[in-house]
Design a protein around this motif. Sequence first.
Motif, PDB file in Angstrom:
ATOM      1  N   GLY A 136       0.785  -1.236   0.000  1.00  0.00           N
ATOM      2  CA  GLY A 136       0.000   0.000   0.000  1.00  0.00           C
ATOM      3  C   GLY A 136       0.809   1.274   0.000  1.00  0.00           C
ATOM      4  O   GLY A 136       0.322   2.320   0.404  1.00  0.00           O
ATOM      5  N   MET A 137       2.078   1.204  -0.435  1.00  0.00           N
ATOM      6  CA  MET A 137       2.838   2.446  -0.547  1.00  0.00           C
ATOM      7  C   MET A 137       3.639   2.461  -1.844  1.00  0.00           C
ATOM      8  O   MET A 137       4.867   2.373  -1.813  1.00  0.00           O
ATOM      9  N   PRO A 138       2.910   2.552  -2.967  1.00  0.00           N
ATOM     10  CA  PRO A 138       3.564   2.527  -4.268  1.00  0.00           C
ATOM     11  C   PRO A 138       4.483   3.728  -4.443  1.00  0.00           C
ATOM     12  O   PRO A 138       4.315   4.756  -3.779  1.00  0.00           O
ATOM     13  N   MET A 139       5.457   3.571  -5.305  1.00  0.00           N
ATOM     14  CA  MET A 139       6.419   4.635  -5.524  1.00  0.00           C
ATOM     15  C   MET A 139       5.846   5.661  -6.516  1.00  0.00           C
ATOM     16  O   MET A 139       5.444   5.310  -7.615  1.00  0.00           O
ATOM     17  N   GLY A 140       5.858   6.901  -6.105  1.00  0.00           N
ATOM     18  CA  GLY A 140       5.342   7.966  -6.966  1.00  0.00           C
ATOM     19  C   GLY A 140       6.416   8.473  -7.916  1.00  0.00           C
ATOM     20  O   GLY A 140       7.596   8.179  -7.757  1.00  0.00           O
ATOM     21  N   THR A 141       5.969   9.225  -8.900  1.00  0.00           N
ATOM     22  CA  THR A 141       6.894   9.743  -9.920  1.00  0.00           C
ATOM     23  C   THR A 141       7.938  10.668  -9.314  1.00  0.00           C
ATOM     24  O   THR A 141       9.125  10.609  -9.645  1.00  0.00           O
ATOM     25  N   GLU A 142       7.468  11.505  -8.409  1.00  0.00           N
ATOM     26  CA  GLU A 142       8.384  12.467  -7.798  1.00  0.00           C
ATOM     27  C   GLU A 142       9.502  11.761  -7.028  1.00  0.00           C
ATOM     28  O   GLU A 142      10.682  12.075  -7.173  1.00  0.00           O
ATOM     29  N   ARG A 143       9.063  10.813  -6.221  1.00  0.00           N
ATOM     30  CA  ARG A 143      10.042  10.071  -5.439  1.00  0.00           C
ATOM     31  C   ARG A 143      11.013   9.343  -6.355  1.00  0.00           C
ATOM     32  O   ARG A 143      12.225   9.310  -6.102  1.00  0.00           O
ATOM     33  N   LEU A 144      10.479   8.769  -7.393  1.00  0.00           N
ATOM     34  CA  LEU A 144      11.305   8.038  -8.353  1.00  0.00           C
ATOM     35  C   LEU A 144      12.394   8.936  -8.931  1.00  0.00           C
ATOM     36  O   LEU A 144      13.577   8.578  -8.977  1.00  0.00           O
ATOM     37  N   HIS A 145      11.983  10.128  -9.355  1.00  0.00           N
ATOM     38  CA  HIS A 145      12.968  11.039  -9.942  1.00  0.00           C
ATOM     39  C   HIS A 145      14.000  11.477  -8.910  1.00  0.00           C
ATOM     40  O   HIS A 145      15.193  11.559  -9.209  1.00  0.00           O
ATOM     41  N   GLY A 146      13.536  11.749  -7.710  1.00  0.00           N
ATOM     42  CA  GLY A 146      14.461  12.149  -6.664  1.00  0.00           C
ATOM     43  C   GLY A 146      15.469  11.049  -6.373  1.00  0.00           C
ATOM     44  O   GLY A 146      16.685  11.290  -6.336  1.00  0.00           O
TER      45      GLY A 146
END
Lengths: 209, 209
Positions: A136-146
């Motif tokens: 229940g805590m998928p990785m978001g785009t922002e986090r991915l880029h960071g």
Amino acid sequence: MKMSELLQRSGVPLATVKYYLRAGLLAPGESTGATTAIYGEQHVRRLALIRALTEVVGLPLASVRTILGLIDEPAPDRFRTLGRAIEVLPPAVEADPGADYPRARAALAEIGQLYDPGYAAVAQLERGLAAAEAVGMPMGTERLHGYARHVMAIAEIDLAQLPGDDTSRAVEYSVLGTAVYEPILAAMRRLAHQDLAHRILGPAAGDRD
Amino acid sequence: MKMSELLQRSGVPLATVKYYLRAGLLAPGESTGATTAIYGEQHVRRLALIRALTEVVGLPLASVRTILGLIDEPAPDRFRTLGRAIEVLPPAVEADPGADYPRARAALAEIGQLYDPGYAAVAQLERGLAAAEAVGMPMGTERLHGYARHVMAIAEIDLAQLPGDDTSRAVEYSVLGTAVYEPILAAMRRLAHQDLAHRILGPAAGDRD
DNA sequence: CTACCTTGGATAGTACAACTATCCAATCGG
DNA sequence: CCGATTGGATAGTTGTACTATCCAAGGTAG
């Protein structure tokens, strides 16, 4: 040196050293008779390496054997050698070149990196992303880029340390560096979390008793 | 739902579910008779969580139990809860507040972070640094500073995701985030290495066949 | 209403990894 | 020359994570 000295220098029990010898993780000493053999510094180093990989990195002996084999006899090119080493690092996942890893593919496309389903690390990324979703805590785009930005910077630091001239040492460096520095990075991340929590949540929340 | 449906939804075999029930990892269903009980969505989620922690993160069930316990009943404050969770994450090292960790202490002083021998992560860092030394590739000051900068940036990204209002969810997020995102970061670092190697060593060296 | 299926509960067995312990015989070394 | 060390082989132990079987009782479809 003789066996007794090797035991003392390495701190590994006799029965265990014998076990490693049987398992082919440690080369036998140079035999000087039916009941003696002499061991060198390389045996001490090899034992330290085995213990580091098993105890600190947490590798099973089968994976240690693979890594030792790669260091002793690297594959034709560094790229493939490193790839093979990565496959046995935990969490062990075998890459299936025919399989599709949708989450990893999307993530790598997003950050502009090569997607090759033949890389074990791609399968690992897929599993990790799937697990993050499952809890229940998928990785978001922002986090991915960071993450991508800083991980790439760390990788550049790693590669800057790579000895460029000696291939055999470079392979050893790559393989061990990947394995040995991973726990260090993990520990540093955890400490950074605690440091940040202490500063942001305030001394009250951070008080440890 | 009944047991048969839970098995189908989760994909976990009956014998294993029974084993988890016995081990106290999974709460029993609501009993509706001597031979039936009903299970809810929380059981499906819990099974997914157990599988993610064991298969992806590679935790032993004892550690999974600790983490589940922390999520269900967090310690008085987040700081301590996260600390306890970190202790069971691999590589499992128990922190000894009385011990000294010279390498970790020096490293943390160098990067200006708090050194507290009571943190498990400090003991982990010490072990990692010692292992790096033992295999002949100690961490240099430059590398340390580079790592620290980027790791801190990653930790800031992590903390930015933290839900600030709901303590129980924040704890779950912290604990799972530490555990679940670690393998993702490791995979990304490995991929970054390969990406860089491909670009720097050139297409020839990077050719995979 | 009855014969079969599902379930809960308990217990025993399996598989694997990583040692650990013992035994024997040769031989090394003071 | 005699006790200690060594190499080599083999068997046993520990721990983890299941897996399989059995039983009895209760639910359930025809």
